[in-house]
Design a protein around this motif. Structure first.
Motif, mmCIF file in Angstrom:
data_model
loop_
_atom_site.group_PDB
_atom_site.id
_atom_site.type_symbol
_atom_site.label_atom_id
_atom_site.label_comp_id
_atom_site.label_asym_id
_atom_site.label_seq_id
_atom_site.Cartn_x
_atom_site.Cartn_y
_atom_site.Cartn_z
ATOM 1 N N THR A 438 0.834 -1.210 0.000
ATOM 2 C CA THR A 438 0.000 0.000 0.000
ATOM 3 C C THR A 438 0.866 1.256 0.000
ATOM 4 O O THR A 438 0.678 2.157 -0.819
ATOM 5 C CB THR A 438 -0.940 0.007 1.215
ATOM 6 O OG1 THR A 438 -1.805 -1.124 1.138
ATOM 7 C CG2 THR A 438 -1.775 1.281 1.251
ATOM 8 N N SER A 443 -0.245 -1.999 -7.267
ATOM 9 C CA SER A 443 -1.607 -2.268 -7.729
ATOM 10 C C SER A 443 -1.791 -3.773 -7.887
ATOM 11 O O SER A 443 -1.985 -4.286 -8.987
ATOM 12 C CB SER A 443 -1.873 -1.560 -9.060
ATOM 13 O OG SER A 443 -3.205 -1.797 -9.491
ATOM 14 N N ALA A 445 -3.653 -7.577 -6.838
ATOM 15 C CA ALA A 445 -5.040 -8.045 -6.709
ATOM 16 C C ALA A 445 -5.567 -7.798 -5.298
ATOM 17 O O ALA A 445 -6.719 -7.381 -5.117
ATOM 18 C CB ALA A 445 -5.107 -9.528 -7.057
ATOM 19 N N ARG A 448 -6.402 -4.101 -4.624
ATOM 20 C CA ARG A 448 -7.696 -3.738 -5.219
ATOM 21 C C ARG A 448 -8.856 -4.397 -4.484
ATOM 22 O O ARG A 448 -9.900 -3.793 -4.244
ATOM 23 C CB ARG A 448 -7.714 -4.120 -6.703
ATOM 24 C CG ARG A 448 -6.703 -3.336 -7.550
ATOM 25 C CD ARG A 448 -6.930 -3.560 -9.035
ATOM 26 N NE ARG A 448 -6.713 -4.953 -9.423
ATOM 27 C CZ ARG A 448 -5.530 -5.457 -9.758
ATOM 28 N NH1 ARG A 448 -4.446 -4.682 -9.744
ATOM 29 N NH2 ARG A 448 -5.423 -6.724 -10.113
ATOM 30 N N GLN A 449 -8.662 -5.659 -4.080
ATOM 31 C CA GLN A 449 -9.720 -6.380 -3.375
ATOM 32 C C GLN A 449 -10.076 -5.701 -2.055
ATOM 33 O O GLN A 449 -11.255 -5.605 -1.678
ATOM 34 C CB GLN A 449 -9.271 -7.828 -3.109
ATOM 35 C CG GLN A 449 -10.262 -8.666 -2.315
ATOM 36 C CD GLN A 449 -9.679 -10.039 -1.959
ATOM 37 O OE1 GLN A 449 -8.663 -10.464 -2.506
ATOM 38 N NE2 GLN A 449 -10.338 -10.733 -1.046
ATOM 39 N N HIS A 451 -9.460 -2.565 -1.383
ATOM 40 C CA HIS A 451 -9.625 -1.119 -1.639
ATOM 41 C C HIS A 451 -8.546 -0.297 -0.925
ATOM 42 O O HIS A 451 -8.804 0.824 -0.475
ATOM 43 C CB HIS A 451 -11.023 -0.635 -1.206
ATOM 44 C CG HIS A 451 -12.141 -1.383 -1.878
ATOM 45 N ND1 HIS A 451 -12.409 -1.244 -3.223
ATOM 46 C CD2 HIS A 451 -13.043 -2.273 -1.402
ATOM 47 C CE1 HIS A 451 -13.440 -2.027 -3.555
ATOM 48 N NE2 HIS A 451 -13.847 -2.666 -2.453
ATOM 49 N N GLU A 453 -6.069 1.091 -2.258
ATOM 50 C CA GLU A 453 -5.643 2.255 -3.028
ATOM 51 C C GLU A 453 -6.337 3.518 -2.536
ATOM 52 O O GLU A 453 -5.934 4.645 -2.880
ATOM 53 C CB GLU A 453 -5.918 2.041 -4.528
ATOM 54 C CG GLU A 453 -7.383 2.076 -4.925
ATOM 55 C CD GLU A 453 -8.070 0.721 -4.744
ATOM 56 O OE1 GLU A 453 -9.195 0.550 -5.240
ATOM 57 O OE2 GLU A 453 -7.470 -0.179 -4.107
ATOM 58 N N GLU A 454 -7.391 3.353 -1.690
ATOM 59 C CA GLU A 454 -8.104 4.493 -1.104
ATOM 60 C C GLU A 454 -7.533 4.883 0.264
ATOM 61 O O GLU A 454 -7.975 5.856 0.875
ATOM 62 C CB GLU A 454 -9.589 4.148 -0.958
ATOM 63 C CG GLU A 454 -10.260 3.809 -2.292
ATOM 64 C CD GLU A 454 -11.657 3.243 -2.116
ATOM 65 O OE1 GLU A 454 -12.179 3.319 -0.975
ATOM 66 O OE2 GLU A 454 -12.220 2.725 -3.088
ATOM 67 N N TYR A 458 -1.539 5.509 0.882
ATOM 68 C CA TYR A 458 -1.244 4.834 -0.382
ATOM 69 C C TYR A 458 -0.228 5.646 -1.206
ATOM 70 O O TYR A 458 -0.426 6.825 -1.490
ATOM 71 C CB TYR A 458 -2.524 4.639 -1.205
ATOM 72 C CG TYR A 458 -2.317 3.890 -2.505
ATOM 73 C CD1 TYR A 458 -2.194 2.508 -2.504
ATOM 74 C CD2 TYR A 458 -2.221 4.568 -3.718
ATOM 75 C CE1 TYR A 458 -2.001 1.805 -3.691
ATOM 76 C CE2 TYR A 458 -2.027 3.885 -4.919
ATOM 77 C CZ TYR A 458 -1.915 2.501 -4.894
ATOM 78 O OH TYR A 458 -1.715 1.802 -6.064
#
Length: 609
Positions: A438, A443, A445, A448-449, A451, A453-454, A458
Motif C-alpha cells: 500500500t 496495484s 489483486a 484492489r480487493q 480497496h 488504493e483508497e 497509499y
C-alpha cells in the motif's frame, strides 16, 4: 596407560584441547565437575579418558537414542568396549547387555534417564561398581534451559539409592549463568570443579539475511556448494516437507527428519545423511543433538529459532572438525508469530503447576525477544552471541556478514509514520505485505480487493525500494512501534508507542547498509586449514583419492566415513605425505588402534599418487 597415552592410542591426538586436561585431572582426583564447552570442543573425551583409567564403570546419561548409538559406535571404532541401554533394544538385547555389563565387559555404558529408576536397571546398578556418572546435555535438567526434560530430574533420585556415591560430572555446550546454577543444584554437585572454556567458535562464519524468496536463497547456496554436507533447520514439520520436496525435485540430494516420521524412516534418513548418501538434511530441531558428523560445512536456519541457546547449539553442528563453516539465518516476519505460537503450545504438557508454566512462558518470550534482536542488529553477530552467554569479545570479528557490510545512520521518520498511518487507517486488519504494498503504491489483486488504493497512506513511500521498507518495518516491530499477531494469519497491529509516530514529531533513525555491494567474504574451501597448514591446489587429487578410500572402507565396515578418519586427518595426510608407520603417527587423528586397522591402506594411497 597414562591419559596422554590413552589420548594418542584411541583417539589419535598428541595433545588435549583447551580445558580438557583440567577436567580430566579433576575427575581423576575424585571431584565433581560442571563443564560448559562449545560444540566441537571435545566434551566426550573429558569423561571417556577418565573412564578408561578408573576401576569401575562409567555411566553416561544421555537424552537421545541417536546420540548414544553414535557415541558408542565411535568408541568401538576407537577400540573401546561400550554399550547403550535404551528403548531401541529388544528385551533380550537389553538383558544380554546388562549381563555383559555385570561381568565387567564395558568400562563405559550409555543409558537413557528414563531407565535409571526401572527395576531391572536398579538391580544392576545396586550391585555394580559405578565409579563415575557423566551427565551429557546437562542443561536438560533445568526447567530454565532450552531443552528441559523432566526425566533428568530422576538422576538425583537414582544417585541417592546407590550404595556408594560416584563422582558426578555434567557437560553442556550452551548454558547461561542461571542454568549453570540450576544444573549444580539439581544434580547435587558437591564443591564441583567448574569450567567454561569459552563459547567462541572462530571457524564459524555468521550471517543473518532477509531474502524475499527463502527457498531460492537456499537452493542457490546449495548449488554453489554441491559437494558439501549441510543442515537446513525449519520451524515446522510442514515446512520441512515442503523444502525437502522442492530440493529433491530440483535434483539435489536431500533427506528429511522430524517427529512426524516413523522411527524407522527417521533412522534411515539420518543414516543417509551421516553415511554421505545424501548431502543435505532438512529437519526440525528434533535432529542433531549428539550427532557427531564432523564435516558439516553449513547450517542454514530457514526460520528464526525461538531462543539463542537453541540457535547456537544447532548452528554449532557446523564445522565440528575445526574447518571453516557457515551459519546462515534467514529471517522472515512470520517467524516471530510462529515462535510465539510454539511457546504457548509448548507449555501444555509439562509436569509443572500453572504459576511455574506462566513464569517459563514469560522467560521464553524474553528469550524470543533477544533472538529477534540478533536478527536485526547491525553490530558484530559474533559479539552479540558471546555477550548473550556472558562473554565479551571484539566489537569487530571480521568473520560475520555485519562486519563485512558498511552501515550508515538514516532518518526513517517519514517511512515509519506512513506505515503506522496505513495500519491505523485500515483498522489493523491486514498483513505485512498488504501494508508495504500500500505505502509503495502497488496495484496488486489484494490491494484492489481490499480497496487499499483508497488508504490515506497509499503511495507515500513509492520511491523507497521494497527491501528497505521491509528493513524499516522489522525495525519498528523490534522497537515495539508495531506488533504482529496471529489471527488465522499474521496481522499488523498498533502498540502503545505507535501514536508517537503519527504526528511526525518523533524523529526516528536506524543503521542501514550503505548503497554499495557488501564486501564479499573470502571463499571458504575445505582445504583451508589454519590448524594443519595450507594445502595447495596441487594436492586436491590426493585429497579426493583419500576421501574415496575412506568411503570405500566405510561401506565395507558399514560405518559413517568420518568414523574412519576426519577431513582434518585426511588433509594433514596430504600435507605430510607419510611413507611409513612413524610418519603416519605424526598425522593428527591417527592413533595406534586406527593405524593397525587402516594405516597401510592410506600409506599406499599416498605413495601411489
Amino acid at each position: 596407560m597414562t591419559k596422554q597415552e590413552l589420548l594418542k592410542t584411541h583417539f589419535g591426538y598428541d595433545t588435549f584441547r583447551e580445558g580438557q586436561e583440567a577436567v580430566i585431572d579433576a575427575l581423576l582426583a575424585g571431584k565433581d565437575v560442571l563443564a560448559v564447552m562449545p560444540t566441537g570442543a571435545g566434551k566426550s573425551i573429558c569423561y571417556q579418558v577418565p573412564a578408561l583409567m578408573m576401576k569401575g564403570i562409567t555411566l553416561v546419561i544421555s537424552p537421545l537414542i541417536s546420540l548414544m548409538k553414535d557415541q558408542v559406535r565411535s568408541l568401538n571404532q576407537a577400540g573401546i568396549s561400550a554399550a547403550y541401554l535404551n528403548s531401541s533394544l529388544t528385551q533380550g538385547q537389553y538383558f544380554t547387555a546388562l549381563r555383559y555389563a555385570k561381568a565387567g565387559r564395558y568400562p563405559v555404558i550409555y543409558v537413557a534417564p528414563e531407565r535409571l529408576t526401572t527395576e531391572a536397571f536398579l538391580d544392576f546398578a545396586l550391585s555394580a561398581d559405578i565409579s563415575m556418572i557423566a551427565v551429557d546435555e546437562a542443561h536438560c535438567v533445568s526447567q530454565w534451559g532450552q531443552d528441559f526434560r523432566p526425566s533428568y530430574l530422576k538422576i538425583e533420585e537414582f544417585v541417592a539409592q546407590l550404595p556408594k556415591r560416584p563422582v558426578i560430572s555434567a557437560f553442556t555446550a550452551t548454558a547461561t549463568k542461571e542454568v549453570r546454577e540450576d544444573i549444580a543444584r539439581l544434580l547435587d554437585l558437591r564443591d564441583p570443579f567448574c569450567t567454561t572454556t569459552g563459547f567462541d567458535r572462530e571457524n564459524l562464519y555468521f550471517a543473518v539475511k532477509t531474502p524475499k524468496d527463502k527457498y531460492k536463497e537456499v537452493h542457490d547456496y546449495i548449488m554453489e556448494h554441491p559437494d558439501d554436507s549441510g543442515i537446513i533447520y525449519c520451524l515446522t514439520r510442514k515446512l520441512v516437507e515442503e523444502v525437502c520436496g522442492k530440493l529433491i525435485r530440483d535434483g539435489i540430494s536431500a533427506t528429511r527428519y522430524h517427529a512426524g516420521l516413523s522411527d524407522e524412516e527417521r533412522r534411515n534418513n539420518q543414516d543417509d545423511f551421516i553415511y554421505d548418501r545424501c548431502h543435505v538434511m532438512v529437519a526440525t530441531n528434533a535432529f542433531g543433538m549428539g550427532i557427531d558428523k564432523s564435516d558439516v560445512r553449513y547450517v542454514i536456519h530457514y526460520n528464526m529459532p525461538k531462543n539463542m541457546e537453541g540457535y547456537y547449539q544447532e548452528a554449532g553442528r557446523a564445522g565440528r572438525d575445526g574447518d571453516p563453516a557457515e551459519c546462515i539465518l534467514l529471517y522472515g516476519g512470520k517467524d516471530v508469530v510462529t515462535n510465539q505460537y510454539l511457546i504457548e503450545r509448548g507449555q501444555e504438557n509439562l509436569e509443572m503447576d500453572a504459576a511455574t508454566q506462566q513464569l517459563i512462558r514469560e522467560r521464553d518470550q524474553e528469550r524470543l525477544r533477544q533472538m529477534t534482536f540478533y536478527c536485526f542488529t547491525h553490530d558484530c553477530l559474533r559479539e552479540y552471541i558471546l555477550k548473550y552467554f556472558g562473554e565479551y569479545g571484539k566489537s569487530y570479528c571480521g568473520s560475520c556478514l555485519n562486519c563485512q557490510t558498511e552501515f550508515e545512520e538514516k532518518d526513517i521518520t517519514e517511512e515509519a509514520g506512513a506505515m503506522v498511518r496505513c495500519v491505523q487507517s485500515c483498522g489493523q486488519r491486514y498483513g505485512v505485505n498488504v501494508i508495504l504494498d500500500t505505502i509503495r503504491g502497488a496495484s496488486t489483486a489484494k490491494i484492489r480487493q481490499y480497496h487499499m488504493e483508497e488508504n490515506p497512506a497509499y503511495g507515500d513511500c513509492a520511491k523507497i525500494p521494497a527491501r528497505k521498507l521491509r528493513q524499516i518495518f522489522n525495525y519498528l516491530v523490534l522497537r515495539d512501534y508495531l506488533a504482529l499477531t496471529d489471527d488465522g494469519y499474521t496481522i499488523v497491529k498498533l502498540t502503545g508507542s505507535s501514536e508517537s509516530l503519527l504526528d511526525g514529531e518523533k524523529h526516528l533513525t536506524m543503521k542501514m547498509p550503505k548503497e554499495q555491494e557488501p564486501k564479499r567474504k573470502e571463499k571458504r574451501s575445505r582445504l583451508s586449514k589454519a590448524s594443519a597448514g595450507e594445502l595447495g591446489e596441487q594436492d586436491e587429487p590426493l585429497f579426493q583419492r583419500l576421501r574415496a578410500l575412506r568411503l570405500e572402507i566405510a561401506r565395507e565396515e558399514k560405518i559413517p566415513p568420518y568414523m574412519v578418519f576426519s577431513d582434518k586427518t585426511l588433509i594433514h595426510m596430504c600435507i605430510l605425505k607419510p611413507g611409513n608407520e612413524e610418519e603416519m603417527f605424526n598425522v593428527t587423528g591417527v592413533g595406534r588402534y586406527k593405524f593397525e586397522k587402516y594405516g597401510k591402506r592410506f600409506i599406499d594411497a599416498v605413495q601411489n599418487m
